[in-house]
Design a protein around this motif. Structure first.
Motif, PDB file in Angstrom:
ATOM      1  N   TRP A 119       0.823  -1.210   0.000  1.00  0.00           N
ATOM      2  CA  TRP A 119       0.000   0.000   0.000  1.00  0.00           C
ATOM      3  C   TRP A 119       0.860   1.263   0.000  1.00  0.00           C
ATOM      4  O   TRP A 119       0.553   2.233  -0.688  1.00  0.00           O
ATOM      5  N   CYS A 120       1.952   1.261   0.755  1.00  0.00           N
ATOM      6  CA  CYS A 120       2.822   2.439   0.823  1.00  0.00           C
ATOM      7  C   CYS A 120       3.420   2.763  -0.542  1.00  0.00           C
ATOM      8  O   CYS A 120       3.461   3.936  -0.958  1.00  0.00           O
ATOM      9  N   ALA A 121       3.865   1.737  -1.241  1.00  0.00           N
ATOM     10  CA  ALA A 121       4.463   1.963  -2.558  1.00  0.00           C
ATOM     11  C   ALA A 121       3.450   2.525  -3.541  1.00  0.00           C
ATOM     12  O   ALA A 121       3.760   3.414  -4.348  1.00  0.00           O
ATOM     13  N   GLN A 122       2.224   2.031  -3.449  1.00  0.00           N
ATOM     14  CA  GLN A 122       1.193   2.496  -4.374  1.00  0.00           C
ATOM     15  C   GLN A 122       0.733   3.916  -4.076  1.00  0.00           C
ATOM     16  O   GLN A 122       0.247   4.625  -4.966  1.00  0.00           O
ATOM     17  N   ASN A 123       0.876   4.345  -2.825  1.00  0.00           N
ATOM     18  CA  ASN A 123       0.354   5.647  -2.419  1.00  0.00           C
ATOM     19  C   ASN A 123       1.459   6.650  -2.031  1.00  0.00           C
ATOM     20  O   ASN A 123       1.182   7.655  -1.380  1.00  0.00           O
ATOM     21  N   ASN A 124       2.721   6.333  -2.416  1.00  0.00           N
ATOM     22  CA  ASN A 124       3.852   7.228  -2.163  1.00  0.00           C
ATOM     23  C   ASN A 124       4.006   7.590  -0.681  1.00  0.00           C
ATOM     24  O   ASN A 124       4.242   8.737  -0.310  1.00  0.00           O
ATOM     25  N   LYS A 125       3.834   6.577   0.168  1.00  0.00           N
ATOM     26  CA  LYS A 125       4.015   6.769   1.602  1.00  0.00           C
ATOM     27  C   LYS A 125       5.378   6.218   2.030  1.00  0.00           C
ATOM     28  O   LYS A 125       5.926   5.312   1.390  1.00  0.00           O
ATOM     29  N   THR A 126       5.909   6.776   3.114  1.00  0.00           N
ATOM     30  CA  THR A 126       7.243   6.384   3.583  1.00  0.00           C
ATOM     31  C   THR A 126       7.164   5.103   4.393  1.00  0.00           C
ATOM     32  O   THR A 126       6.395   4.997   5.352  1.00  0.00           O
ATOM     33  N   LEU A 127       7.986   4.132   3.999  1.00  0.00           N
ATOM     34  CA  LEU A 127       8.071   2.865   4.715  1.00  0.00           C
ATOM     35  C   LEU A 127       9.419   2.823   5.428  1.00  0.00           C
ATOM     36  O   LEU A 127      10.466   2.733   4.785  1.00  0.00           O
ATOM     37  N   GLN A 128       9.418   2.915   6.767  1.00  0.00           N
ATOM     38  CA  GLN A 128      10.675   2.901   7.512  1.00  0.00           C
ATOM     39  C   GLN A 128      10.460   2.220   8.860  1.00  0.00           C
ATOM     40  O   GLN A 128       9.367   2.274   9.439  1.00  0.00           O
ATOM     41  N   PRO A 129      11.505   1.560   9.369  1.00  0.00           N
ATOM     42  CA  PRO A 129      11.362   0.819  10.628  1.00  0.00           C
ATOM     43  C   PRO A 129      11.210   1.769  11.818  1.00  0.00           C
ATOM     44  O   PRO A 129      11.602   2.938  11.736  1.00  0.00           O
ATOM     45  N   PRO A 130      10.651   1.289  12.924  1.00  0.00           N
ATOM     46  CA  PRO A 130      10.540   2.119  14.130  1.00  0.00           C
ATOM     47  C   PRO A 130      11.911   2.551  14.625  1.00  0.00           C
ATOM     48  O   PRO A 130      12.935   1.879  14.392  1.00  0.00           O
ATOM     49  N   GLU A 131      11.963   3.672  15.309  1.00  0.00           N
ATOM     50  CA  GLU A 131      13.220   4.224  15.809  1.00  0.00           C
ATOM     51  C   GLU A 131      13.964   3.237  16.698  1.00  0.00           C
ATOM     52  O   GLU A 131      15.187   3.173  16.687  1.00  0.00           O
ATOM     53  N   ALA A 132      13.235   2.428  17.477  1.00  0.00           N
ATOM     54  CA  ALA A 132      13.870   1.532  18.450  1.00  0.00           C
ATOM     55  C   ALA A 132      14.731   0.462  17.794  1.00  0.00           C
ATOM     56  O   ALA A 132      15.659  -0.066  18.420  1.00  0.00           O
ATOM     57  N   ILE A 133      14.440   0.128  16.537  1.00  0.00           N
ATOM     58  CA  ILE A 133      15.218  -0.933  15.885  1.00  0.00           C
ATOM     59  C   ILE A 133      15.913  -0.432  14.623  1.00  0.00           C
ATOM     60  O   ILE A 133      16.460  -1.230  13.850  1.00  0.00           O
ATOM     61  N   LYS A 134      15.912   0.864  14.421  1.00  0.00           N
ATOM     62  CA  LYS A 134      16.450   1.429  13.183  1.00  0.00           C
ATOM     63  C   LYS A 134      17.901   1.036  12.940  1.00  0.00           C
ATOM     64  O   LYS A 134      18.327   0.817  11.794  1.00  0.00           O
ATOM     65  N   GLU A 135      18.674   0.913  14.018  1.00  0.00           N
ATOM     66  CA  GLU A 135      20.100   0.626  13.889  1.00  0.00           C
ATOM     67  C   GLU A 135      20.410  -0.867  13.852  1.00  0.00           C
ATOM     68  O   GLU A 135      21.572  -1.259  13.759  1.00  0.00           O
ATOM     69  N   LYS A 136      19.395  -1.723  13.956  1.00  0.00           N
ATOM     70  CA  LYS A 136      19.644  -3.165  14.022  1.00  0.00           C
ATOM     71  C   LYS A 136      20.053  -3.749  12.676  1.00  0.00           C
ATOM     72  O   LYS A 136      20.651  -4.815  12.610  1.00  0.00           O
ATOM     73  N   ASN A 137      19.723  -3.057  11.593  1.00  0.00           N
ATOM     74  CA  ASN A 137      19.987  -3.613  10.284  1.00  0.00           C
ATOM     75  C   ASN A 137      20.463  -2.508   9.346  1.00  0.00           C
ATOM     76  O   ASN A 137      19.940  -1.401   9.371  1.00  0.00           O
ATOM     77  N   SER A 138      21.438  -2.843   8.542  1.00  0.00           N
ATOM     78  CA  SER A 138      22.005  -1.815   7.649  1.00  0.00           C
ATOM     79  C   SER A 138      21.253  -1.724   6.322  1.00  0.00           C
ATOM     80  O   SER A 138      21.286  -0.699   5.647  1.00  0.00           O
ATOM     81  N   ASP A 139      20.574  -2.795   5.923  1.00  0.00           N
ATOM     82  CA  ASP A 139      19.865  -2.801   4.652  1.00  0.00           C
ATOM     83  C   ASP A 139      18.438  -3.316   4.881  1.00  0.00           C
ATOM     84  O   ASP A 139      18.162  -4.524   4.799  1.00  0.00           O
ATOM     85  N   TRP A 140      17.531  -2.413   5.177  1.00  0.00           N
ATOM     86  CA  TRP A 140      16.166  -2.809   5.501  1.00  0.00           C
ATOM     87  C   TRP A 140      15.387  -3.278   4.270  1.00  0.00           C
ATOM     88  O   TRP A 140      14.455  -4.079   4.386  1.00  0.00           O
ATOM     89  N   ILE A 141      15.770  -2.803   3.099  1.00  0.00           N
ATOM     90  CA  ILE A 141      15.087  -3.248   1.884  1.00  0.00           C
ATOM     91  C   ILE A 141      15.337  -4.733   1.656  1.00  0.00           C
ATOM     92  O   ILE A 141      14.413  -5.514   1.389  1.00  0.00           O
ATOM     93  N   GLU A 142      16.595  -5.119   1.790  1.00  0.00           N
ATOM     94  CA  GLU A 142      16.934  -6.534   1.635  1.00  0.00           C
ATOM     95  C   GLU A 142      16.255  -7.363   2.725  1.00  0.00           C
ATOM     96  O   GLU A 142      15.771  -8.480   2.483  1.00  0.00           O
ATOM     97  N   PHE A 143      16.180  -6.810   3.935  1.00  0.00           N
ATOM     98  CA  PHE A 143      15.536  -7.509   5.041  1.00  0.00           C
ATOM     99  C   PHE A 143      14.057  -7.777   4.717  1.00  0.00           C
ATOM    100  O   PHE A 143      13.551  -8.888   4.923  1.00  0.00           O
ATOM    101  N   LEU A 144      13.369  -6.757   4.182  1.00  0.00           N
ATOM    102  CA  LEU A 144      11.956  -6.916   3.869  1.00  0.00           C
ATOM    103  C   LEU A 144      11.732  -7.929   2.763  1.00  0.00           C
ATOM    104  O   LEU A 144      10.760  -8.697   2.790  1.00  0.00           O
ATOM    105  N   ILE A 145      12.619  -7.932   1.788  1.00  0.00           N
ATOM    106  CA  ILE A 145      12.486  -8.907   0.690  1.00  0.00           C
ATOM    107  C   ILE A 145      12.521 -10.325   1.240  1.00  0.00           C
ATOM    108  O   ILE A 145      11.691 -11.173   0.889  1.00  0.00           O
ATOM    109  N   LYS A 146      13.471 -10.588   2.147  1.00  0.00           N
ATOM    110  CA  LYS A 146      13.572 -11.920   2.758  1.00  0.00           C
ATOM    111  C   LYS A 146      12.360 -12.199   3.657  1.00  0.00           C
ATOM    112  O   LYS A 146      11.830 -13.311   3.685  1.00  0.00           O
ATOM    113  N   GLU A 147      11.937 -11.185   4.377  1.00  0.00           N
ATOM    114  CA  GLU A 147      10.838 -11.347   5.327  1.00  0.00           C
ATOM    115  C   GLU A 147       9.514 -11.653   4.612  1.00  0.00           C
ATOM    116  O   GLU A 147       8.707 -12.449   5.094  1.00  0.00           O
TER     117      GLU A 147
END
Length: 797
Positions: A119-147
């Motif tokens: 939905w975010c991609a279709q509606n130009n909305k920002t998709l980003q992880p919560p602040e509490a875990i933002k530093e846990k992963n360096s490549d969130w796009i790759e993480f989402l693809i696997k997830e």
């Protein structure tokens, strides 16, 4: 007890014949609760009806992915996983937290901002992880693809639009198109349109036929039902029903199918409808094998049958054995889990009669002789893996069942026998009685008590026999009668004896344990703050004798209707309970200012507990302990209550009984101890009682509505030290443990309900998700409302 009622009915009919009265069947409103209570009967447990349990489940499943707004970060979103569901509530965990549950949160699917993945991609909305875990992963796009690879996403139509938040069964709306497997050819399907959906029980009409005479009823979980297009995808034939094919021309069938398909594809039936359909197991049957089966045409007996065709590893054909030359074969398509198929000798081992095949000459049917005579073999036991499960059904339990000769009709039914996985049901209320019908425990044509009422469908029920007195006619009797003439009752004593027997059967006097003598209403005793003295004076002086629960329910109903506020008295009566009592649950009702109130209360069943029960009720209602009960008070009450003023009496009773009136403090700073000692609470909340300037009973109303439609009363308002939105699961458990709902704390722990989820709970959600009866659910919601009131007054802006 059922036999006793039949005995009374027969006695009454006999007596009415002697006294010149007409007996007729009267149509009355049927109430399951009242019927079970009056007869002492038992309803079959809801958990025994697996298909009904599945129909009540949420369409959302644990593990589904969706996009949800980030907390504390405006206009940003992140992918979350559904951990568990509770009605329309979802427990979510942002992807990236792994097994860490500390940040899990509840949301209401009807109000929260939830979207399907993408939905975010279709509606130009920002998709980003919560602040509490933002530093846990360096490549969130790759993480989402696997997830998201291989995962199941929450369907868009369950998050948006008219189907939002609906249960699976509610996704099937009138006009939907499905495919139905042919009754005689397992590789052939045809489209059918939903005419009505009654709790998952569908009335279907074949596309191309508009005649209701050919409509059929199936539960939505039936293995014959598939989504539109399923047959084509699996390379199966799409043909009109074999037995109805000649009713239309080939072109008419094709035209009707094309038109229906085009319309259906514009709003297809969600595939979630079929998520609970059972996978078929492979069978081990071979042509020629013999077995036993409930007759497919007349399910009132069991007969020998043969496997006459094997279609594939899943389906085979069974034909009822008939050795007559002119026999028309009765065939049915089966699979390994088809209900009603049984191994050879099953009837003999279970003491059930087996119908002799038509045309078989021997009067005494014996399987060994029959197999030898026909040159066949019995299907081995390995073909019947579940021949003995009973799923918790027992003899004399009650339920609702489909009339096998009229599938649109559901009837009150009693289980007369349970043998292995088969039930014998006696259908009540039919104009033309049927023999006991036989159903499998896995049948989707049986339903729990109350299912019809819950789904707004008519139920054929028992009818009440009433007798109408005839006009008296003077008849001159001859002095002598012939030996074969009907003899009248010999004397008035015989008549009284019959009436006494009937009363004993109806009231349970045969067993004195459950019968109490008269209970007296002592009009001169102090009526307390809840009951209107004038209305009390209009009540009868005594009620009973009779069955304890019946007499007590009657007298409690009188007291409720004598109250200033019946709803408040109903709530007070819910608190009268002792775990040591032998109780049964009753529904008490009242009307006040045009509104109807009802509440469940546990009432004692045995005579030895009646006196203590009456005393507890009087104590709870803050009236004289002798206002009603087994003790009669003439002029002077032993409590000397009549001579006391309201204020003096209340003060006296508090000192004597050792418990204060609700929401009261004594005058002049004389603090009284509460009746119940509560566990020491943690700092998240504290109790604060309202001070008043008088000793008498007073209340103030808060804005929150009580579940009984009466204003929530400020009897012990909470003051919270912490915002309940910040409560953890353990904080919620601590709070529930500290209330009179402590026994339910385990449910909150098991379902991971934290403060956010607690504030979202309502009475329907509590009943559905926690499987609570109305009484306990209302008590629990009362405590939840207290938290909500405190939250609104202290923390909500």
């Amino acid at each position: 007890m059922t036999h006793g009622i039949e005995l009374v009915r027969n006695i009454c009919i006999t007596q009415n014949m002697a006294t010149g009265m007409d007996c007729v069947e009267e149509e009355v409103d049927f109430n399951w609760e009242e019927y079970l209570e009056e007869t002492g009967a038992t309803a079959a447990p809801h958990t025994s009806f697996r298909h009904v349990e599945l129909s009540l489940q949420s369409s959302f499943q644990p593990g589904m992915k969706l996009e949800v707004a980030n907390k504390g970060s405006l206009d940003t979103y992140w992918v979350a996983t559904i951990i568990t569901t509770c009605g329309q509530l979802l427990l979510l965990r942002y992807c990236g937290y792994g097994d860490d549950r500390k940040a899990d949160f509840w949301c209401d699917v009807m109000t929260a901002e939830l979207h399907p993945v993408g939905w975010c991609a279709q509606n130009n909305k920002t998709l980003q992880p919560p602040e509490a875990i933002k530093e846990k992963n360096s490549d969130w796009i790759e993480f989402l693809i696997k997830e998201l690879t291989g995962s199941r996403t929450a369907p868009a139509n369950l998050l948006e639009g008219p189907l939002r938040g609906k249960n699976t069964v509610d996704l099937i709306v009138v006009g939907c198109i499905l495919e139905v497997r042919d009754a005689f050819e397992p590789n052939v399907y045809w489209a059918a349109r939903v005419q009505s959906n009654i709790g998952g029980r569908l009335c279907l009409s074949y596309v191309g036929l508009n005649d209701p005479a050919y409509d059929m009823w199936m539960f939505y979980l039936d293995t014959r039902l598939r989504p539109l297009g399923w047959a084509k995808e699996n390379y199966l034939s799409i043909k009109p029903p074999t037995d109805l094919c000649d009713l239309r021309s080939s072109s008419e069938w094709t035209e009707a199918l094309d038109e229906a398909t085009a319309k259906a594809l514009k709003s297809p039936l969600p595939l979630e409808v079929f998520k609970d359909h059972a996978d078929l197991h492979t069978h081990s049957f071979r042509p020629g094998m013999k077995l036993e089966m409930v007759s497919p045409k007349e399910p009132f007996h069991i007969c020998p049958v043969s496997v006459t065709k094997v279609y594939n590893e899943y389906y085979f054909q069974i034909t009822v054995d008939d050795l007559t030359a002119e026999a028309t074969p009765t065939c049915v398509v089966c699979h390994a889990d088809s209900p009603g198929i049984l191994p050879v000798q099953w009837c003999l081992k279970n003491g059930v009669g087996l119908e002799r095949p038509q045309g078989f000459e021997s009067q005494d049917f014996d399987w060994a002789d029959y197999l030898k005579h026909t040159g066949t073999e019995a299907a081995p036991d390995v073909c019947f893996p579940n021949a003995s499960q009973s799923r918790g059904f027992c003899k004399d339990m009650w339920l609702e069942a489909v009339n096998p000769l009229q599938p649109s009709e559901l009837c009150v039914a009693r289980i007369t026998q349970v043998k292995g996985r088969l039930l014998w049901l006696r259908l009540e209320g039919l104009t033309k009685p049927l023999p006991d019908c036989i159903v499998d425990v896995e049948s989707m044509n049986i339903f729990p008590v109350g299912w019809c009422e819950a789904n707004g469908y008519p139920l054929t029920h028992l009818q009440k026999t009433v007798c109408l007195p005839q006009k008296k006619i003077a008849v001159v009797q001859p002095e002598k009668h012939t030996a074969n003439s009907c003899q009248p009752l010999s004397s008035e004593l015989d008549f009284m004896l019959i009436i006494a027997i009937a009363c004993m059967c109806c009231l349970g006097l045969v067993n004195g344990k459950y019968c109490c003598s008269q209970l007296f209403i002592n009009h001169r005793c102090f009526s307390g703050p809840y009951l209107n003295k004038g209305r009390i004076a209009e009540l009868p002086k005594a009620v009973g004798p009779g069955k304890c629960a019946v007499v007590l329910k009657e007298i409690l109903t009188m007291l409720i209707n004598s109250a200033y506020k019946p709803g408040r008295v109903l709530r007070e009566l819910q608190m009268v309970e002792d775990p040591q009592w032998n109780c049964q649950e009753e529904t008490l009702k009242a009307k006040y200012k045009g509104k109807s109130y009802r509440s469940n209360m546990r009432i004692v069943r045995t005579a030895d507990q009646v006196s203590e029960f009456c005393r507890r009720v009087c104590e709870r209602l803050q009236c004289c302990l002798n206002l009603f009960g087994p003790t009669i008070v003439s002029d002077k009450c032993p409590e000397n209550c009549f001579s006391q003023t309201k204020t003096k009496y209340t003060y006296y009773k508090k000192r004597k009984v050792g418990r204060p009136s609700l929401g009261e403090n004594a005058q002049d700073g004389d603090m009284t101890k509460p009746a119940r000692r509560r566990k020491k609470r943690k700092a998240i909340f504290v109790q604060k009682k309202r001070r008043t300037s008088i000793v008498g009973y007073q209340t103030t109303e808060s804005p929150q509505k009580h579940a009984l439609n009466e204003s929530f009363e400020e009897e012990d308002r909470l003051v919270l030290e912490r915002n309940p939105l910040e409560w953890s699961v353990s904080d919620v458990v601590d709070f529930i443990t500290s209330t009179d709902c402590a026994s339910l704390a385990k449910i909150f722990q098991e379902q991971d309900i934290d403060g956010q989820a607690l504030l979202l709970l309502t009475l329907p959600t509590v009943q559905e998700c926690m499987d609570l009866k109305l009484g306990p659910a209302i008590k629990l919601c009362h405590q939840i409302e207290r938290v909500k009131v405190a939250f609104y007054s202290q923390f909500a802006n």
